[in-house]
Design a protein around this motif. Sequence first.
Motif, PDB file in Angstrom:
ATOM      1  N   TYR A  52      -9.658   2.708   1.348  1.00 38.69           N
ATOM      2  CA  TYR A  52      -8.888   1.712   1.902  1.00 38.69           C
ATOM      3  C   TYR A  52      -6.909   2.214   2.374  1.00 38.69           C
ATOM      4  CZ  TYR A  52     -10.697  -2.892   0.904  1.00 38.69           C
ATOM      5  OH  TYR A  52     -11.363  -3.693   1.065  1.00 38.69           O
ATOM      6  N   LYS A 111     -11.428   2.751  -2.288  1.00 37.11           N
ATOM      7  CA  LYS A 111     -10.188   2.757  -3.107  1.00 37.11           C
ATOM      8  C   LYS A 111      -9.695   4.335  -2.100  1.00 37.11           C
ATOM      9  CE  LYS A 111      -8.217   2.335  -6.322  1.00 37.11           C
ATOM     10  NZ  LYS A 111      -7.493   2.558  -8.487  1.00 37.11           N
ATOM     11  N   LEU A 138       1.055  -0.213  -4.221  1.00 39.93           N
ATOM     12  CA  LEU A 138      -0.038  -0.396  -4.748  1.00 39.93           C
ATOM     13  C   LEU A 138      -0.083   0.443  -5.342  1.00 39.93           C
ATOM     14  CD1 LEU A 138      -2.891  -1.261  -4.627  1.00 39.93           C
ATOM     15  CD2 LEU A 138      -3.427   0.980  -3.198  1.00 39.93           C
ATOM     16  N   VAL A 183       0.798  -1.436  -0.264  1.00 40.13           N
ATOM     17  CA  VAL A 183      -0.014  -0.089  -0.005  1.00 40.13           C
ATOM     18  C   VAL A 183       0.953   1.294   0.093  1.00 40.13           C
ATOM     19  CG1 VAL A 183      -2.014  -1.099   0.768  1.00 40.13           C
ATOM     20  CG2 VAL A 183      -0.112   0.014   2.450  1.00 40.13           C
ATOM     21  N   LEU A 193     -11.467  -3.322  -6.694  1.00 44.51           N
ATOM     22  CA  LEU A 193     -11.289  -2.248  -7.243  1.00 44.51           C
ATOM     23  C   LEU A 193     -11.053  -1.426  -8.229  1.00 44.51           C
ATOM     24  CD1 LEU A 193     -10.163  -0.938  -3.409  1.00 44.51           C
ATOM     25  CD2 LEU A 193     -12.336  -0.697  -4.638  1.00 44.51           C
ATOM     26  N   ASN A 194     -10.170  -2.749  -9.008  1.00 40.66           N
ATOM     27  CA  ASN A 194      -9.490  -2.492 -11.037  1.00 40.66           C
ATOM     28  C   ASN A 194     -10.444  -3.753 -11.594  1.00 40.66           C
ATOM     29  OD1 ASN A 194      -7.355  -0.501 -10.179  1.00 40.66           O
ATOM     30  ND2 ASN A 194      -7.073  -1.410  -8.555  1.00 40.66           N
ATOM     31  N   GLU A 210      -1.156  -1.326  -8.807  1.00 34.88           N
ATOM     32  CA  GLU A 210      -1.959  -1.010 -10.470  1.00 34.88           C
ATOM     33  C   GLU A 210      -1.300  -0.803 -11.452  1.00 34.88           C
ATOM     34  OE1 GLU A 210      -6.175   0.708  -7.658  1.00 34.88           O
ATOM     35  OE2 GLU A 210      -3.544   2.155  -7.843  1.00 34.88           O
ATOM     36  N   THR A 268      -7.926  -4.827  -3.650  1.00 38.83           N
ATOM     37  CA  THR A 268      -7.783  -3.413  -4.710  1.00 38.83           C
ATOM     38  C   THR A 268      -7.506  -4.152  -6.180  1.00 38.83           C
ATOM     39  OG1 THR A 268      -5.382  -3.186  -3.074  1.00 38.83           O
ATOM     40  CG2 THR A 268      -5.734  -2.740  -5.545  1.00 38.83           C
TER      41      THR A 268
END
Length: 256
Positions: free
Chosen positions: A78, A75, A239, A29, A154-155, A243, A151
Amino acid sequence: MKTSQDLAAHTRCLSLQSAQDLGAHAHWVTDAEGDADTLLNQQEYAAYLDALLAGDYAACAQRVQGLIDRNVDLKALYVQVFERSLYDVGKRWERNEISVATEHLATSITESLLTLGYPRLFGGTHKPFSAVVSCVANEFHQLGGQMVADTLELNGWHGYFLGPNVPLKDLLGFVEDKQPDILALSISVFFNMPALTEALEAICARFPALPTFIGGQAFAWGGSDRVNSFPNAQVILSLADFESRLREIERKGCAG
C-alpha cells in the motif's frame, strides 16, 4: 500566503476525484520515498508508473499480483507502490505534465488494484475491535477513506467503509447500530469544513466518548483547530500516527 486565485484553483481541482487524494497532502498515509525500493527496484517501479500513466491496467495488475504471489507485506504494498505512485502522479499533475483525465484514470486503476489483495486482507484473524470509516457529507473523494478502511483490516480490525457523501443522519444511525471503537472521517475539500463541523457537533453530542479521527487533503489548507476544539476528536496526519492510535485503543481495551 495563498491567494484567492490559489484557493479558486484548489477548489476546482478538488471537484474531481483525483490522485492527489493520496498525493503530497494525503494525511492518511506516510511518505514512502525513503524505502520505496524495498518491493520494487527503481527500474521496476518506473515501469509500473509508466503503465499507470498510460492507463494500462493489465500491466499494473500483473506487477501487483506478482508481488502478492510473493506474499509480500500488504502494508508495504500500500505504502511503497500505491501511495508512492499516486504521489508521483499528483506531482506531475501539479506541474501540468499530465491531464486531469490521466490523473483520474490512475486513481481509478489504483482503486481496482486494491481488490487484488483482498483475499489476504480479509482472510486474516480479527481482533475484537471495529471502526466506521466515512467521507463527510458532500465529499466525493473516496480513495483515501478506502485505504484507511483497508489499513484497519491490515491491523486486524473490522473496518466498515461507508464511502463518499454519506448524509449525517445515516452516519449517526450506522454508528448507533455498530457501536464501533472508533470513527474515522475523511475530508478532501477545505471549503467543506462546515459539513465536518456539523458532523462533529452531532457526533460529540450523541457519542461523547467515541474517539473520532479525521484526515484528508483539506487539512493542507488549515482547519485542524476546528477539529481539536471537540472532545475526543483528533486530526491524524499520517498512517503511522493512525496506527499508533489504534495500538493505544487496543491497550486500553485489553486493560479494561
